[in-house]
Write a protein that holds these residues in place. Structure first.
Motif, PDB file in Angstrom:
ATOM      1  N   ILE A 150      -4.526  29.464   4.978  1.00 26.40           N
ATOM      2  CA  ILE A 150      -3.155  29.784   5.378  1.00 26.40           C
ATOM      3  C   ILE A 150      -2.234  29.757   4.164  1.00 26.40           C
ATOM      4  CG2 ILE A 150      -1.183  29.015   6.760  1.00 26.40           C
ATOM      5  CD1 ILE A 150      -3.261  27.945   8.793  1.00 26.40           C
ATOM      6  N   HIS A 151      -2.415  28.736   3.308  1.00 21.10           N
ATOM      7  CA  HIS A 151      -1.584  28.624   2.107  1.00 21.10           C
ATOM      8  C   HIS A 151      -2.330  27.837   1.045  1.00 21.10           C
ATOM      9  CE1 HIS A 151       1.881  28.084  -0.481  1.00 21.10           C
ATOM     10  NE2 HIS A 151       1.554  26.815  -0.563  1.00 21.10           N
ATOM     11  N   SER A 152      -2.319  28.365  -0.176  1.00 27.23           N
ATOM     12  CA  SER A 152      -2.867  27.642  -1.319  1.00 27.23           C
ATOM     13  C   SER A 152      -2.242  28.183  -2.590  1.00 27.23           C
ATOM     14  CB  SER A 152      -4.391  27.791  -1.386  1.00 27.23           C
ATOM     15  OG  SER A 152      -4.891  27.108  -2.506  1.00 27.23           O
ATOM     16  N   GLU A 153      -1.852  27.271  -3.462  1.00 22.22           N
ATOM     17  CA  GLU A 153      -1.287  27.661  -4.759  1.00 22.22           C
ATOM     18  C   GLU A 153      -2.381  28.034  -5.757  1.00 22.22           C
ATOM     19  OE1 GLU A 153       1.948  27.970  -5.625  1.00 22.22           O
ATOM     20  OE2 GLU A 153       2.528  27.493  -3.568  1.00 22.22           O
ATOM     21  N   LEU A 176      -6.205  16.917  -1.910  1.00 21.44           N
ATOM     22  CA  LEU A 176      -7.116  16.238  -2.819  1.00 21.44           C
ATOM     23  C   LEU A 176      -6.301  15.324  -3.722  1.00 21.44           C
ATOM     24  CD1 LEU A 176      -9.392  19.253  -3.756  1.00 21.44           C
ATOM     25  CD2 LEU A 176      -9.945  17.377  -2.221  1.00 21.44           C
ATOM     26  N   ASN A 177      -6.903  14.268  -4.197  1.00 22.37           N
ATOM     27  CA  ASN A 177      -6.169  13.234  -4.924  1.00 22.37           C
ATOM     28  C   ASN A 177      -5.225  13.763  -5.999  1.00 22.37           C
ATOM     29  OD1 ASN A 177      -7.273  11.174  -3.395  1.00 22.37           O
ATOM     30  ND2 ASN A 177      -9.010  10.928  -4.763  1.00 22.37           N
ATOM     31  N   ASP A 178      -5.687  14.649  -6.884  1.00 24.81           N
ATOM     32  CA  ASP A 178      -4.853  15.096  -8.004  1.00 24.81           C
ATOM     33  C   ASP A 178      -4.427  16.559  -7.919  1.00 24.81           C
ATOM     34  OD1 ASP A 178      -5.018  12.573  -9.145  1.00 24.81           O
ATOM     35  OD2 ASP A 178      -6.871  13.071 -10.227  1.00 24.81           O
ATOM     36  N   ASP A 179      -4.797  17.262  -6.879  1.00 23.28           N
ATOM     37  CA  ASP A 179      -4.507  18.687  -6.766  1.00 23.28           C
ATOM     38  C   ASP A 179      -3.345  18.952  -5.810  1.00 23.28           C
ATOM     39  OD1 ASP A 179      -6.523  19.412  -8.500  1.00 23.28           O
ATOM     40  OD2 ASP A 179      -7.977  19.808  -6.916  1.00 23.28           O
ATOM     41  N   GLU A 180      -2.868  20.198  -5.854  1.00 23.49           N
ATOM     42  CA  GLU A 180      -1.876  20.654  -4.896  1.00 23.49           C
ATOM     43  C   GLU A 180      -2.505  20.700  -3.503  1.00 23.49           C
ATOM     44  OE1 GLU A 180       1.388  21.761  -5.338  1.00 23.49           O
ATOM     45  OE2 GLU A 180       1.260  20.975  -7.379  1.00 23.49           O
ATOM     46  N   ALA A 181      -1.718  20.402  -2.496  1.00 19.81           N
ATOM     47  CA  ALA A 181      -2.195  20.496  -1.116  1.00 19.81           C
ATOM     48  C   ALA A 181      -2.377  21.965  -0.740  1.00 19.81           C
ATOM     49  CB  ALA A 181      -1.208  19.830  -0.168  1.00 19.81           C
ATOM     50  N   TYR A 182      -3.288  22.216   0.171  1.00 15.84           N
ATOM     51  CA  TYR A 182      -3.455  23.556   0.725  1.00 15.84           C
ATOM     52  C   TYR A 182      -3.613  23.440   2.233  1.00 15.84           C
ATOM     53  CZ  TYR A 182      -8.432  22.314   0.563  1.00 15.84           C
ATOM     54  OH  TYR A 182      -9.633  21.683   0.706  1.00 15.84           O
ATOM     55  N   MET A 183      -3.352  24.564   2.930  1.00 15.66           N
ATOM     56  CA  MET A 183      -3.423  24.575   4.386  1.00 15.66           C
ATOM     57  C   MET A 183      -4.437  25.626   4.823  1.00 15.66           C
ATOM     58  SD  MET A 183      -0.432  25.263   7.220  1.00 15.66           S
ATOM     59  CE  MET A 183       0.317  23.652   7.073  1.00 15.66           C
ATOM     60  N   LEU A 184      -5.266  25.251   5.795  1.00 15.10           N
ATOM     61  CA  LEU A 184      -6.208  26.219   6.336  1.00 15.10           C
ATOM     62  C   LEU A 184      -6.473  25.940   7.796  1.00 15.10           C
ATOM     63  CD1 LEU A 184      -9.276  24.821   6.535  1.00 15.10           C
ATOM     64  CD2 LEU A 184      -9.180  25.159   4.109  1.00 15.10           C
ATOM     65  N   GLN A 185      -7.170  26.883   8.419  1.00 15.96           N
ATOM     66  CA  GLN A 185      -7.604  26.681   9.796  1.00 15.96           C
ATOM     67  C   GLN A 185      -9.086  27.015   9.884  1.00 15.96           C
ATOM     68  OE1 GLN A 185      -5.818  29.118  12.845  1.00 15.96           O
ATOM     69  NE2 GLN A 185      -5.930  30.963  11.603  1.00 15.96           N
ATOM     70  N   GLU A 186      -9.764  26.259  10.754  1.00 13.93           N
ATOM     71  CA  GLU A 186     -11.168  26.500  11.023  1.00 13.93           C
ATOM     72  C   GLU A 186     -11.320  26.777  12.511  1.00 13.93           C
ATOM     73  OE1 GLU A 186     -14.167  24.205   8.464  1.00 13.93           O
ATOM     74  OE2 GLU A 186     -12.535  22.767   8.751  1.00 13.93           O
ATOM     75  N   PHE A 187     -12.198  27.713  12.833  1.00 13.67           N
ATOM     76  CA  PHE A 187     -12.482  28.067  14.225  1.00 13.67           C
ATOM     77  C   PHE A 187     -13.740  27.346  14.658  1.00 13.67           C
ATOM     78  CE2 PHE A 187      -9.958  31.374  12.333  1.00 13.67           C
ATOM     79  CZ  PHE A 187      -8.958  31.542  13.278  1.00 13.67           C
ATOM     80  N   LEU A 188     -13.677  26.680  15.808  1.00 15.52           N
ATOM     81  CA  LEU A 188     -14.681  25.706  16.195  1.00 15.52           C
ATOM     82  C   LEU A 188     -15.427  26.053  17.474  1.00 15.52           C
ATOM     83  CD1 LEU A 188     -12.358  22.577  15.850  1.00 15.52           C
ATOM     84  CD2 LEU A 188     -13.760  23.619  14.069  1.00 15.52           C
ATOM     85  N   ILE A 189     -16.667  25.586  17.533  1.00 16.12           N
ATOM     86  CA  ILE A 189     -17.426  25.518  18.777  1.00 16.12           C
ATOM     87  C   ILE A 189     -17.993  24.108  18.845  1.00 16.12           C
ATOM     88  CG2 ILE A 189     -18.018  27.972  18.893  1.00 16.12           C
ATOM     89  CD1 ILE A 189     -20.851  27.120  17.895  1.00 16.12           C
ATOM     90  N   GLY A 190     -18.313  23.665  20.052  1.00 14.31           N
ATOM     91  CA  GLY A 190     -18.843  22.317  20.153  1.00 14.31           C
ATOM     92  C   GLY A 190     -19.262  21.967  21.560  1.00 14.31           C
ATOM     93  N   SER A 191     -19.491  20.664  21.749  1.00 16.31           N
ATOM     94  CA  SER A 191     -19.945  20.190  23.053  1.00 16.31           C
ATOM     95  C   SER A 191     -19.495  18.757  23.286  1.00 16.31           C
ATOM     96  CB  SER A 191     -21.471  20.278  23.142  1.00 16.31           C
ATOM     97  OG  SER A 191     -22.059  19.461  22.146  1.00 16.31           O
ATOM     98  N   LEU A 192     -19.436  18.403  24.571  1.00 16.17           N
ATOM     99  CA  LEU A 192     -19.161  17.051  25.020  1.00 16.17           C
ATOM    100  C   LEU A 192     -20.369  16.607  25.821  1.00 16.17           C
ATOM    101  CD1 LEU A 192     -17.269  14.610  25.498  1.00 16.17           C
ATOM    102  CD2 LEU A 192     -16.405  15.834  27.505  1.00 16.17           C
ATOM    103  N   GLU A 193     -20.988  15.511  25.390  1.00 20.99           N
ATOM    104  CA  GLU A 193     -22.149  14.975  26.082  1.00 20.99           C
ATOM    105  C   GLU A 193     -21.880  13.504  26.339  1.00 20.99           C
ATOM    106  OE1 GLU A 193     -26.679  14.047  24.850  1.00 20.99           O
ATOM    107  OE2 GLU A 193     -26.013  16.103  24.482  1.00 20.99           O
ATOM    108  N   GLY A 194     -21.540  13.166  27.596  1.00 17.49           N
ATOM    109  CA  GLY A 194     -21.114  11.800  27.884  1.00 17.49           C
ATOM    110  C   GLY A 194     -19.820  11.518  27.149  1.00 17.49           C
TER     111      GLY A 194
END
Length: 116
Positions: free
Chosen positions: A72-75, A41-59
């Motif tokens: 994963i990591h946040s101050e 974020l512009n003025d904040d400390e960076a943080y690391m995370l992971q998201e678990f996904l589902i989805g689709s491909l159509e054309g």
């Protein structure tokens, strides 16, 4: 077209920039995987995370929705809303599109396939 593999991820959503890696698995038109990224974020400390996904491909249309996330990591404590990505496969190795999170914040993203 098989989207299975590792992709570089970059997104600008107005309040900051997210960068990381997307790991996709494709079975038929169904997609699953996870995205691991650092969000700054512009003025904040960076943080690391992971998201678990589902989805689709159509054309040439790609849709991914996060079902859950892990920090994963946040101050500092963060309040995070799950993301959705709506993109178009512009060539075999590039997906571009728009994202939206649970708060309604939108961004522009690119997924670029990493070569082995």
């Amino acid at each position: 077209m098989d989207l299975t593999g590792k992709w570089k991820y970059k997104e600008d959503y107005g309040y900051g920039v997210a960068e990381g890696e997307l790991f996709l698995k494709q079975e038929g038109d169904e997609l699953s995987g996870r995205i691991i990224f650092t969000d700054k974020l512009n003025d904040d400390e960076a943080y690391m995370l992971q998201e678990f996904l589902i989805g689709s491909l159509e054309g040439h249309k790609v849709k991914l929705d996060a079902e859950e996330f892990d920090i994963i990591h946040s101050e500092h404590e963060i309040d995070y809303e799950l993301d959705s990505w709506f993109g178009v496969l512009v060539d075999d190795d590039t997906i571009v599109g728009l994202s939206k999170d649970g708060q309604g914040i939108e961004g522009k993203f690119t997924f670029a396939r990493e070569k082995n």
